[in-house]
Each structure stands twice: as structure tokens, then as C-alpha cells.
Write a protein that holds these residues in place. Structure first.
Motif, PDB file in Angstrom:
ATOM      1  N   THR A  17       0.801  -1.224   0.000  1.00 18.28           N
ATOM      2  CA  THR A  17       0.000   0.000   0.000  1.00 18.28           C
ATOM      3  C   THR A  17       0.834   1.275   0.000  1.00 18.28           C
ATOM      4  O   THR A  17       0.325   2.337  -0.338  1.00 18.28           O
ATOM      5  N   SER A  18       2.106   1.174   0.343  1.00 17.92           N
ATOM      6  CA  SER A  18       2.948   2.370   0.317  1.00 17.92           C
ATOM      7  C   SER A  18       3.154   2.867  -1.110  1.00 17.92           C
ATOM      8  O   SER A  18       3.515   4.015  -1.329  1.00 17.92           O
ATOM      9  N   GLN A  19       2.903   2.017  -2.087  1.00 14.19           N
ATOM     10  CA  GLN A  19       3.057   2.383  -3.494  1.00 14.19           C
ATOM     11  C   GLN A  19       1.751   2.888  -4.120  1.00 14.19           C
ATOM     12  O   GLN A  19       1.736   3.284  -5.275  1.00 14.19           O
ATOM     13  N   VAL A  20       0.654   2.843  -3.358  1.00  7.55           N
ATOM     14  CA  VAL A  20      -0.649   3.250  -3.868  1.00  7.55           C
ATOM     15  C   VAL A  20      -0.858   4.733  -3.561  1.00  7.55           C
ATOM     16  O   VAL A  20      -0.671   5.179  -2.431  1.00  7.55           O
ATOM     17  N   MET A  22      -2.667   7.882  -2.520  1.00  6.56           N
ATOM     18  CA  MET A  22      -3.821   8.143  -1.655  1.00  6.56           C
ATOM     19  C   MET A  22      -4.636   9.291  -2.252  1.00  6.56           C
ATOM     20  O   MET A  22      -4.079  10.303  -2.673  1.00  6.56           O
ATOM     21  N   LEU A  23      -5.940   9.105  -2.305  1.00  4.09           N
ATOM     22  CA  LEU A  23      -6.825  10.151  -2.804  1.00  4.09           C
ATOM     23  C   LEU A  23      -7.315  11.007  -1.648  1.00  4.09           C
ATOM     24  O   LEU A  23      -7.621  10.496  -0.574  1.00  4.09           O
ATOM     25  N   LEU A  26     -11.594  15.320  -1.364  1.00  5.41           N
ATOM     26  CA  LEU A  26     -12.110  16.085  -2.501  1.00  5.41           C
ATOM     27  C   LEU A  26     -11.998  15.275  -3.792  1.00  5.41           C
ATOM     28  O   LEU A  26     -12.950  15.220  -4.575  1.00  5.41           O
ATOM     29  N   GLU A  27     -10.855  14.632  -4.016  1.00  5.92           N
ATOM     30  CA  GLU A  27     -10.707  13.813  -5.224  1.00  5.92           C
ATOM     31  C   GLU A  27     -11.741  12.701  -5.271  1.00  5.92           C
ATOM     32  O   GLU A  27     -12.318  12.419  -6.322  1.00  5.92           O
ATOM     33  N   THR A  28     -11.963  12.075  -4.135  1.00  6.48           N
ATOM     34  CA  THR A  28     -12.945  10.990  -4.063  1.00  6.48           C
ATOM     35  C   THR A  28     -14.334  11.506  -4.402  1.00  6.48           C
ATOM     36  O   THR A  28     -15.054  10.913  -5.214  1.00  6.48           O
TER      37      THR A  28
END
Length: 94
Positions: A17-20, A22-23, A26-28
Motif C-alpha cells: 500500500t505504500s506504493q498506492v 492516496m486520494l 475532494l478527489e474521491t
């Protein structure tokens, strides 16, 4: 051990998950608002409607951070545009 978390070993979940990316909230909400408008108004809508709907749907406690994010994003676009035109005026291409 990780340089970012000294003393705390990373497990498989942390490494993955460190490579994902994060949204932000507001983006979501922006993505959800766009999907809603695409589904309910296939004939079209103005882009501002996406942003207004996204802001309206955000919890009040997250609206100030979202406004900061919008202002920062606007500034980044403004600065990039100014740099592009400066390169163009100096003889470069767009």
C-alpha cells in the motif's frame, strides 16, 4: 526496518500500500460527482457542476481543506501556464 518508520518493520500490506497513491476526500467526491452527473445527465453538464456537487457532498469538517486543495491546484496550473508562455516568448515552442 524502514527509513520512514525507524524501529517499525513493514509488513506485506505496508509494502504494497505504500506504493498506492492516496486520494484526498475532494478527489474521491469529485470522481463520485462526475460519475453521478454522467449517469443522470448524459446530454452534458458544465465542469463547475462537478466541483460544486463534490464540495456540497463533503462533510463540513473537510470543506476547508478541500478549498485549500482547489486553490493550490489552481495556483499550480496558473504557474505552469505562465512558465509555458515564458518559454514560448523566449522562442521555444508550446
Amino acid at each position: 526496518m524502514s527509513d520512514l518508520t525507524p524501529g517499525f518493520p513493514l509488513d506485506d500490506f505496508d509494502r504494497i500500500t505504500s506504493q498506492v497513491r492516496m486520494l484526498s476526500p475532494l478527489e474521491t467526491m469529485f470522481r463520485a460527482a462526475e460519475e453521478t452527473l454522467l449517469a443522470t445527465r448524459p446530454e452534458g453538464f458544465e465542469v463547475e457542476e462537478i466541483g460544486r456537487l463534490a464540495l456540497k457532498r463533503l462533510p463540513e469538517c473537510e470543506q476547508e481543506q478541500a478549498l485549500d486543495e482547489l486553490l493550490y491546484t489552481y495556483w499550480e496550473a496558473h504557474a505552469a501556464d505562465r512558465e509555458m508562455w515564458a518559454r514560448h516568448d523566449a522562442g521555444g515552442s508550446l
